[in-house]
Write an enzyme that holds these catalytic residues in place. Structure first.
Site, PDB file in Angstrom:
ATOM      1  N   LYS A 174      58.732  96.119  25.993  1.00 21.92           N
ATOM      2  CA  LYS A 174      57.707  95.877  26.836  1.00 21.92           C
ATOM      3  C   LYS A 174      57.004  94.983  26.926  1.00 21.92           C
ATOM      4  O   LYS A 174      56.666  93.689  26.116  1.00 21.92           O
ATOM      5  CB  LYS A 174      56.511  96.572  26.353  1.00 21.92           C
ATOM      6  CG  LYS A 174      55.015  96.435  27.211  1.00 21.92           C
ATOM      7  CD  LYS A 174      53.766  96.920  26.356  1.00 21.92           C
ATOM      8  CE  LYS A 174      52.436  96.008  27.393  1.00 21.92           C
ATOM      9  NZ  LYS A 174      52.598  94.619  28.123  1.00 21.92           N
ATOM     10  N   GLU A 196      54.349  87.668  15.372  1.00 17.52           N
ATOM     11  CA  GLU A 196      54.440  86.010  15.484  1.00 17.52           C
ATOM     12  C   GLU A 196      52.808  85.809  16.924  1.00 17.52           C
ATOM     13  O   GLU A 196      52.924  86.746  17.795  1.00 17.52           O
ATOM     14  CB  GLU A 196      55.265  84.999  16.627  1.00 17.52           C
ATOM     15  CG  GLU A 196      56.627  85.404  15.793  1.00 17.52           C
ATOM     16  CD  GLU A 196      56.769  83.971  15.043  1.00 17.52           C
ATOM     17  OE1 GLU A 196      55.585  83.461  14.720  1.00 17.52           O
ATOM     18  OE2 GLU A 196      57.268  84.050  13.985  1.00 17.52           O
ATOM     19  N   CYS A 251      51.730  78.358  22.097  1.00 16.38           N
ATOM     20  CA  CYS A 251      51.545  78.532  21.299  1.00 16.38           C
ATOM     21  C   CYS A 251      51.597  77.244  19.697  1.00 16.38           C
ATOM     22  O   CYS A 251      50.998  77.064  19.273  1.00 16.38           O
ATOM     23  CB  CYS A 251      52.217  79.915  20.124  1.00 16.38           C
ATOM     24  SG  CYS A 251      53.482  80.375  19.998  1.00 16.38           S
ATOM     25  N   GLU A 290      42.169  79.756  19.354  1.00 19.14           N
ATOM     26  CA  GLU A 290      42.887  79.051  19.818  1.00 19.14           C
ATOM     27  C   GLU A 290      42.493  78.823  21.377  1.00 19.14           C
ATOM     28  O   GLU A 290      41.596  80.637  21.658  1.00 19.14           O
ATOM     29  CB  GLU A 290      44.176  79.999  19.446  1.00 19.14           C
ATOM     30  CG  GLU A 290      45.065  79.711  20.402  1.00 19.14           C
ATOM     31  CD  GLU A 290      46.129  80.390  20.233  1.00 19.14           C
ATOM     32  OE1 GLU A 290      48.089  80.048  20.052  1.00 19.14           O
ATOM     33  OE2 GLU A 290      46.738  81.799  19.982  1.00 19.14           O
TER      34      GLU A 290
END
Length: 475
Positions: A169, A243, A277, A376
């Protein structure tokens, strides 16, 4: 309309337009959004194909992965253009990503021929012991939008190399790159059911996959969704690999080479529109070099060219979509409200085409308890934190819920060596940008950034295979 691939057949779904964030009038095409029923069919197809694929000859898997690598490399410019149109990174970066995907498939083609075990004598007389590796089984793969062909490559390639079947996906914002990759694999000869593609949203397709009959699930994305996957997988006694986010520090010491430090900060903080990231979102600078570093970085940020991803002069492309742009603008306002000084940028930019363009933002006078230093952001926004010395810099660098990557700029071997050992991150860069990694070595972090075995390189086998120990009475 580009459909989903289930049991070797392209299937229809609800058409969803794929829009270019550099030019909202540019419709890349319609891609099928699947549903829970298609996910169930895809998992069943992967389950049916598992027994045959798990015991397939290594040379069959090698040939398929090698053919995929060759086609990716040959179509680097074409697929790079598609990637740049749908994700917004510059054409040069996009072509580089396609080339990396080709290298990943080429590497794991070799791994199909290198999977080995161990044999030896038992502690009991007359017995032999062997340790072998077998596929994990049916693996669900959920990937993000910021690397729409490289991250799928580094999940799909090892899964197939070691005999697993896949239900994939991709992020709903970037279906084009995912569809192109699966189409290449399909034409390269992957048997029906071995690779299944179901595009669509997280609340439907993603949730159905998380709740499905999988043996393992590998996810790259937000920390919140990662926590949901961990809980669902633990309840099902299913292996999982996560992750997630990063709030990566780049430490700049007084003895740093100023040009190298500025180059590392500029690349790590702003290239790929900060949508990595591994981006350097916290620039931790000792006071002896602070003012010179900020002045030099400010000059470089002011000169960055923001524009259409396909314009060869563009250095920074658009933000991926309107929701991400709104989030970025909110963080700029939050930083100012909490007392940080915005020295440049942060606002939306007008360009000849209507798109989600934002001027890169640089904050100074930031403290590590501010939200722009804790959360973040995933945009072209960097925060400079002034510290007294190396010891305070290391403390601030490690004072975060994340631990993906860290960096240090210094000419001191003593400080570089100490930082490598004491940085609480899974990856450490010395006199380099925090963003930018090799494909043949482990990728991953600590704390809230990663959970489970590492991705990439030969270390990926720890997730995609299980060990079996066999005892034989040799007498």
């Amino acid at each position: 309309m580009r459909g989903n691939l289930v049991a070797g057949e392209w299937t229809a779904g609800r058409p969803v337009p794929n829009v270019n964030p550099s030019d909202l009038s540019d419709m890349i095409g319609d891609y099928a959004a699947g549903d829970a029923a298609q996910v169930a069919d895809a998992i069943a197809a992967a389950r049916n194909a598992l027994e045959t694929w798990a015991f397939s000859p290594p040379l069959q898997r090698h040939a398929i992965l090698s053919a995929t690598a060759r086609e990716l490399a040959a179509r680097r410019e074409e697929l790079g253009r598609l990637l740049a149109r749908e994700e917004g990174k510059t054409l040069a970066e996009a072509m580089g990503e396609v080339a990396r995907a080709a290298q990943i498939f080429d590497f794991f083609a070799g791994e199909t021929l290198r999977l080995s075990g161990q044999t030896g004598a038992s502690t009991r007389p007359g017995l032999e012991v062997s340790v072998t590796r077998e596929p994990a089984g049916v693996v669900g793969l959920i990937t993000p939008w910021n690397f729409p062909i490289a991250i799928p490559a580094w999940k799909i390639a090892p899964a197939l190399a070691w005999g697993n079947t896949v239900v994939f996906k991709p992020a709903s914002l970037v279906p084009g790159s995912a569809w192109a990759l699966v189409d290449i694999l399909h034409r390269a000869g992957v048997p029906a059911g071995v690779v299944n593609l179901v595009m669509g949203g997280g609340s439907t397709v993603g949730q159905a996959l998380i709740e499905g009959d999988l043996d393992a699930i590998s996810f790259t994305g937000s920390t919140g969704i990662g926590a949901q996957i961990a809980a669902a997988s633990a309840a099902r006694l299913r292996r999982f690999q996560l992750e997630m986010g990063g709030k990566n520090p780049l430490v700049v010491l007084d003895d740093a080479d100023l040009d190298k430090a500025v180059n590392a900060a500029l690349d790590g903080s702003f290239f790929s529109t900060g949508q990595r990231c591994t981006a350097s979102s916290r620039l931790i600078v000792t006071e002896g070099i602070h003012d010179r570093f900020v002045a030099a970085l400010l000059e470089r940020v002011a000169a960055l060219r923001v524009g259409h991803s396909l314009d060869p002069d563009t250095q920074i492309g658009p933000v991926v979509d309107g929701g991400q742009l709104e989030s970025n603008l909110n963080y700029v306002a939050i930083g100012q409200a909490q007392g940080a000084r915005l020295v440049i940028g942060g606002g939306r930019l007008a360009r000849p085409t209507e798109g989600y363009f934002q001027q890169p933002a640089l904050f100074t006078e930031v403290t590590n308890n501010m939200r722009i230093a804790r959360e973040e952001i995933f945009g072209p926004i960097a925060a400079v934190i002034r510290v007294r010395d190396y010891e305070e810099a290391l403390h601030i660098a490690n004072d975060t819920a994340f631990g993906l990557v860290s960096g240090i700029c210094t000419t001191s071997l003593t400080h570089a060596s100490h930082f490598r050992r004491h940085s609480a991150a899974g990856m450490v860069m010395v006199n380099l940008p925090t963003a930018g990694v090799d494909f043949h070595v482990p990728f991953g972090g600590r704390k809230g950034s990663s959970f489970g075995p590492r991705e990439q390189g030969a270390y990926a086998r720890e997730f995609y295979t299980s060990t079996k120990t066999t005892y034989v009475d040799a007498s």
